[in-house]
Write an enzyme that holds these catalytic residues in place. Structure first.
Site, PDB file in Angstrom:
ATOM      1  N   TYR A 165       0.493  -1.702  -0.192  1.00  0.00           N
ATOM      2  CA  TYR A 165       0.154   0.063  -0.100  1.00  0.00           C
ATOM      3  C   TYR A 165       0.340   1.371  -0.008  1.00  0.00           C
ATOM      4  O   TYR A 165       0.100   2.082  -0.682  1.00  0.00           O
ATOM      5  CB  TYR A 165      -1.178  -0.521   1.369  1.00  0.00           C
ATOM      6  CG  TYR A 165      -1.748   1.021   1.036  1.00  0.00           C
ATOM      7  CD1 TYR A 165      -3.332   0.746   0.518  1.00  0.00           C
ATOM      8  CD2 TYR A 165      -2.054   2.124   2.006  1.00  0.00           C
ATOM      9  CE1 TYR A 165      -3.898   2.127   0.869  1.00  0.00           C
ATOM     10  CE2 TYR A 165      -2.516   2.897   2.217  1.00  0.00           C
ATOM     11  CZ  TYR A 165      -3.365   3.274   1.463  1.00  0.00           C
ATOM     12  OH  TYR A 165      -4.777   3.941   1.565  1.00  0.00           O
ATOM     13  N   LYS A 169       1.007   4.374  -2.899  1.00  0.00           N
ATOM     14  CA  LYS A 169       0.375   5.192  -2.344  1.00  0.00           C
ATOM     15  C   LYS A 169       1.890   6.451  -3.087  1.00  0.00           C
ATOM     16  O   LYS A 169       1.546   7.868  -3.008  1.00  0.00           O
ATOM     17  CB  LYS A 169      -0.061   5.438  -1.449  1.00  0.00           C
ATOM     18  CG  LYS A 169      -1.152   5.095  -0.761  1.00  0.00           C
ATOM     19  CD  LYS A 169      -2.143   5.251  -2.232  1.00  0.00           C
ATOM     20  CE  LYS A 169      -3.536   4.511  -1.469  1.00  0.00           C
ATOM     21  NZ  LYS A 169      -4.443   5.422  -3.293  1.00  0.00           N
TER      22      LYS A 169
END
Length: 307
Positions: A165, A169
């Site tokens: 993640y 991001k």
């Protein structure tokens, strides 16, 4: 100044729940015609149902707004293209894109299956790329566009168990930085939102009383600012619980070492000078770093010639 989206068309991905739903409702309340996109999967991306998106459309219409639902999987460019085609057939333009769709598959890196890493990258990174690519030429031709990518403190600063993640991001920040340069002459502004909100993505990670404070509406206030006609460009806006701040990527002024001193021992010995924050600043493009170092080298050569 009142922020209005009258006569504008917005696409919000992952808008069936949480932040996306909040963004879509707020845009519609301020006059936008909204494409409510949601694949309808679970938090880890499995499954799929159009009901969540249809429910948000019904809510918008009940309040007097205009919206359509589309269940495109943002990781599939063909489905995304179909979604954008529907928006163009319905309303003839796309002014705003909020890239919000995402999934979580958290595990420590040592325990994470490579497929879970790839799946998160595919939705967050390629999902953002696919949706942005599908509207890019439309925005160029109409000489107007506002694009929002969704980053995270996990990407900007790291978070245990979120290597996939966090990598995704941070990747969308790199995408934003280049799109800002390529879109500027076409009045396309690209910004990033780093939200802290209580959604199904964080529901089991926080105590109930803390979760209740993390309203999606406080984040949406920032999101809509970044999508307005007077939006900034290349801003990373952090928002949550009523707090707002910006994150910036800066580079220190650094030092120059002559060729005879360019070795690891000397570099290590100068770490304090290299990290000195005095004079640090944002660079407007990647070439500025090379320009800075070349300027330092040329200044050194000139100083040697004067001796």
């Amino acid at each position: 100044m009142t922020v209005s989206f009258e006569h504008q068309v917005a696409i919000v991905t992952g808008a069936g729940n949480g932040l996306g739903r909040s963004h879509a409702l707020a845009l519609a309340a301020r006059g936008a015609r909204v494409v409510v996109n949601d694949f309808g999967g679970q938090r880890d991306g499995t499954g799929g149902s159009s009901q969540a998106a249809q429910d948000v459309v019904a809510e918008i219409e009940a309040a007097g707004g205009t919206a359509i639902a589309h269940g495109a999987n943002v990781a599939d460019y063909a489905q995304v293209s179909d979604m954008v085609s529907h928006a163009m057939q319905q309303w003839g333009r796309v002014d705003i894109l909020i890239n919000n769709a995402g999934i979580l598959r958290d595990k420590s890196f040592s325990k994470m299956d490579i497929a879970d890493f790839a799946a998160v990258m595919d939705v967050h990174v390629m999902g953002t790329v696919n949706c942005t690519k599908a509207v890019w030429d439309i925005m160029r031709e109409q000489n107007y566009g506002r694009i929002l990518v969704t980053t995270s403190s996990s990407g900007l600063y790291g978070n245990f168990g979120q290597s996939n993640y966090g990598a995704a991001k941070m990747a969308v920040i790199g995408l934003m930085n280049t799109l800002v340069l390529e879109g500027a002459k076409h009045n396309i502004r690209v910004n990033a939102l780093a939200p802290t909100a209580g959604t199904r993505m964080t529901a089991d990670l926080l105590p109930a009383d803390i979760f209740a404070m993390l309203t999606t509406e406080s984040v949406t206030a920032g999101a809509l600012t970044l999508c307005s006609a007077e939006a900034p460009n290349r801003m990373i806006l952090c928002a949550g619980v009523g707090g707002y701040a910006t994150a910036r990527i800066v580079e220190t002024e650094g030092i120059f070492l002559p060729e005879t001193e360019q070795n690891p021992e000397t570099v290590a010995a100068h770490f304090n000078d290299i990290q000195d924050p005095h004079g640090q600043h944002e660079l407007t493009n990647g070439g500025k770093q090379g320009e800075k170092f070349l300027a330092k080298a040329m200044a050194y050569v000139q100083s040697q010639q004067r001796q």
